[in-house]
Design an enzyme around this catalytic site. Structure first.
Site: not given
Length: 330
Positions: A118, A142
């Site tokens: 990501t 995250y």
């Protein structure tokens, strides 16, 4: 040889499965616990194993039975604010379970790994567009959980002799142009998904989290990549590794950003419907802007996007929402 797709019944994973089949790969196996995925989105010729990616006995059995040589790992938790509220849950799902999966893959002799990472690993980047060699500095659990997994994969590859491509996604959106899959979870938090639900009357309103960012209109700026283009990037990465290519870490984006308010206006225009927009405080963990420097994947892997058009991406998302509504009425 076969390809194992973890999280293959989810949003991005299901598009990966479709892209593999479209490219002529006949032996595709999916492991998914169906916590956020849907078995009905998978074509009948795909083998679905319902289970957890951290179940090493299960993973080893699947690898042995199907002759897996490529692991494409998509299974993960992906909601930034949720990761701030539940960091331990995210480190478990995205880091601890990835470690168990990679250990099972090494034991099974898997030769190549594709990892779904990501742009959140970059945090609040000082350079925009963001190049791959910028020092990663994630600002939320995250992003940190994904960066830890990147490190584990790179270290394990050196120690055990497999090759990998890590793909750092920017904001994934849209749906399969042929209408076979899309973002199906009703509680998804992605902007275009939420905006299309609001446009079609499935939400009473849409919240804009923060209008005081240092961007042209004060709302967050993001690089939106169409999901089928992203899946094609994975197919190109597999071909690269199977042909003997070296391990790489690459951005997946278009290199152009749109603000939250710009995206909302496109959804209103494409749907022909107005809906209520409420201004809300910033969410924890959200960077102001993040746009990909996206030339390396084109130059080094020859990837060529085919759906780089925000109007088209929104139209796909709207069409998929309408098809979901029809399915739910059956």
């Amino acid at each position: 040889m076969a390809i194992l797709v973890t999280g293959g019944a989810g949003y991005i994973g299901s598009h990966m499965v479709l892209a593999l089949l479209d490219a002529g790969h006949e032996d595709v196996v999916v492991i998914d616990n169906l916590s956020t995925g849907f078995d009905w989105v998978l074509p009948p010729e795909v083998t679905l194993v319902v289970g957890d990616v951290a179940d090493q006995a299960l993973v080893k059995r699947v690898i042995a039975e199907h002759g897996i040589d490529v692991l494409a790992h998509f299974a993960a938790k992906i909601v930034v604010p949720e990761s701030v509220a539940d960091p331990l849950g995210y480190y478990l799902a995205n880091t601890v379970k990835t470690r168990a999966l990679i250990e099972a893959a090494v034991a099974g002799g898997v030769k190549h790994v594709i990892f779904s990472s990501t742009a959140a690993v970059y945090g609040e980047p000082e350079i925009v567009p963001v190049p791959e060699d910028l020092v990663a500095a994630p600002i939320n659990p995250y992003g940190r959980s994904k960066l830890m997994s990147e490190w584990m994969i790179a270290d394990a590859a050196k120690a055990h002799g497999f090759s990998y491509v890590i793909l750092r996604y920017f904001n994934v959106a849209g749906a399969d142009p042929r209408g076979r899959s899309g973002q199906s979870a009703s509680d998804a938090t992605h902007l275009i998904k939420v905006a299309t639900q609001a446009a079609l009357g499935r939400r009473t309103h849409l919240n804009v989290f923060g209008t005081d960012y240092p961007t042209p209109d004060g709302s967050c700026l993001r690089d939106y990549i169409q999901v089928s283009d992203l899946a094609d990037a994975h197919c190109v990465a597999i071909a690269h590794l199977r042909s003997g290519g070296e391990s790489k870490t690459l951005n997946c984006g278009y290199g152009r950003g749109y603000s939250v308010l710009q995206v909302i206006e496109v959804v209103k225009r494409m749907s022909g419907r107005d809906f209520e927009v409420r201004l809300a405080p910033r969410r924890p963990g959200d960077p102001a802007q993040i746009v990909a420097k996206a030339d390396r994947i084109r130059d080094e892997l020859g990837w060529r996007p085919r759906h780089d058009d925000l109007d088209g991406i929104v139209a796909q998302a709207l069409a998929w929402e309408e098809s979901l509504a029809r399915r739910n009425r059956l």
